[in-house]
Design a protein around this motif. Structure first.
Motif, PDB file in Angstrom:
ATOM      1  N   ASP A 157      55.979  72.619  -7.263  1.00 26.81           N
ATOM      2  CA  ASP A 157      56.142  74.073  -7.361  1.00 26.81           C
ATOM      3  C   ASP A 157      57.487  74.529  -6.808  1.00 26.81           C
ATOM      4  N   LEU A 158      57.987  73.829  -5.799  1.00 28.32           N
ATOM      5  CA  LEU A 158      59.308  74.173  -5.260  1.00 28.32           C
ATOM      6  C   LEU A 158      60.412  73.797  -6.249  1.00 28.32           C
ATOM      7  N   MET A 159      60.321  72.610  -6.816  1.00 31.81           N
ATOM      8  CA  MET A 159      61.367  72.163  -7.738  1.00 31.81           C
ATOM      9  C   MET A 159      61.422  73.050  -8.978  1.00 31.81           C
ATOM     10  N   THR A 160      60.261  73.457  -9.471  1.00 35.50           N
ATOM     11  CA  THR A 160      60.211  74.350 -10.629  1.00 35.50           C
ATOM     12  C   THR A 160      60.875  75.684 -10.312  1.00 35.50           C
ATOM     13  N   ALA A 161      60.606  76.205  -9.114  1.00 41.76           N
ATOM     14  CA  ALA A 161      61.190  77.486  -8.712  1.00 41.76           C
ATOM     15  C   ALA A 161      62.693  77.369  -8.502  1.00 41.76           C
ATOM     16  N   ILE A 162      63.133  76.257  -7.910  1.00 35.06           N
ATOM     17  CA  ILE A 162      64.564  76.068  -7.667  1.00 35.06           C
ATOM     18  C   ILE A 162      65.326  75.986  -8.986  1.00 35.06           C
TER      19      ILE A 162
END
Length: 234
Positions: free
Chosen positions: A159-164
């Motif tokens: 979820d962090l990588m997608t948001a970044i």
């Protein structure tokens, strides 16, 4: 060792906690010796934490200064900070956002933890999937002058990588705090800066993450203060 299982109405075996505090699992009858062991353990952990924090400062000093300066320049254009993390890192993200938005001294800037609103997080997780809980908020709120800081002890949170990736696409300054070997964060093209704490201990990583966040805040405050006082930096 057994414990009562309230769910089943019986007893069950539990895993040993000896790997955390081996001296507690042992047959210790001397209270003074036990207290000495506890104190020695605390001192050892504090020393390891201090060592990791200093190593991180030594390794990333110039990059922390550069990132903090870029953050300040965006804040001076009306930029906002968004922090994001899961589990324990979500509380670290909330603390970091609070440091920028409600500082004990210096200039307050607009900052939010994207995990802080449980209604939004659970609605998005339920409706569109947990991996999109931060990306959807970036889409809804972020502008190209803003900053996103993602915190992950593994560096691998989907979820962090997608948001970044979404934040970078929208022109945000993107910063990652990782641990261990940095995971996906360490090799991500969508991160402008990645600060990896080289440790296998989640606790020590998170303690160093707090220090890295404070350093970014300090640099940003110093830069904004110089600009307010008419001192321009190159």
């Amino acid at each position: 060792m057994t414990t009562h299982d309230a769910g089943s109405g019986g007893t069950k075996s539990t895993e040993s906690t000896g790997f955390l505090y081996p001296f507690i699992e042992s047959e210790e009858t001397d209270a003074g010796s036990l207290l000495d062991d506890l104190a020695a353990s605390a001192r050892g952990k504090a020393a390891e934490s201090a060592r990791l924090q200093q190593e991180s400062l030594d390794e990333y000093g110039p990059a922390l200064t550069a990132a903090g300066t870029e953050m300040a320049e965006r804040f001076q254009r009306g930029g906002r900070l968004y922090t994001l993390g899961n589990g324990g890192s979500s509380t670290d993200a909330a603390t970091l956002a609070s440091l920028f938005s409600r500082p004990a001294r210096g200039r307050a800037v607009a900052a939010w933890s994207l995990a802080a609103d449980e209604a939004v997080v659970t609605a998005l997780g339920n409706d569109v999937g947990f991996e999109l809980i931060f990306k959807r908020q970036i889409i809804a709120h972020a502008r190209d002058r803003d900053v996103a800081i993602a915190l992950s002890t593994s560096g691998n949170s989907e979820d962090l990588m997608t948001a970044i990736t979404e934040a970078k696409r929208r022109g945000l300054l993107t910063i990652g705090f990782a641990g261990h070997d940095g995971g996906r964060m360490a090799v991500a093209d969508d991160l402008d800066y990645c600060f990896t704490v080289h440790s296998q201990s989640i606790h020590r990583i998170q303690e160093s993450h707090a220090m890295l966040g404070f350093r970014l805040w300090s640099v940003a405050q110093e830069h904004m203060s110089r600009r307010r006082n008419g001192v321009h930096t190159s």
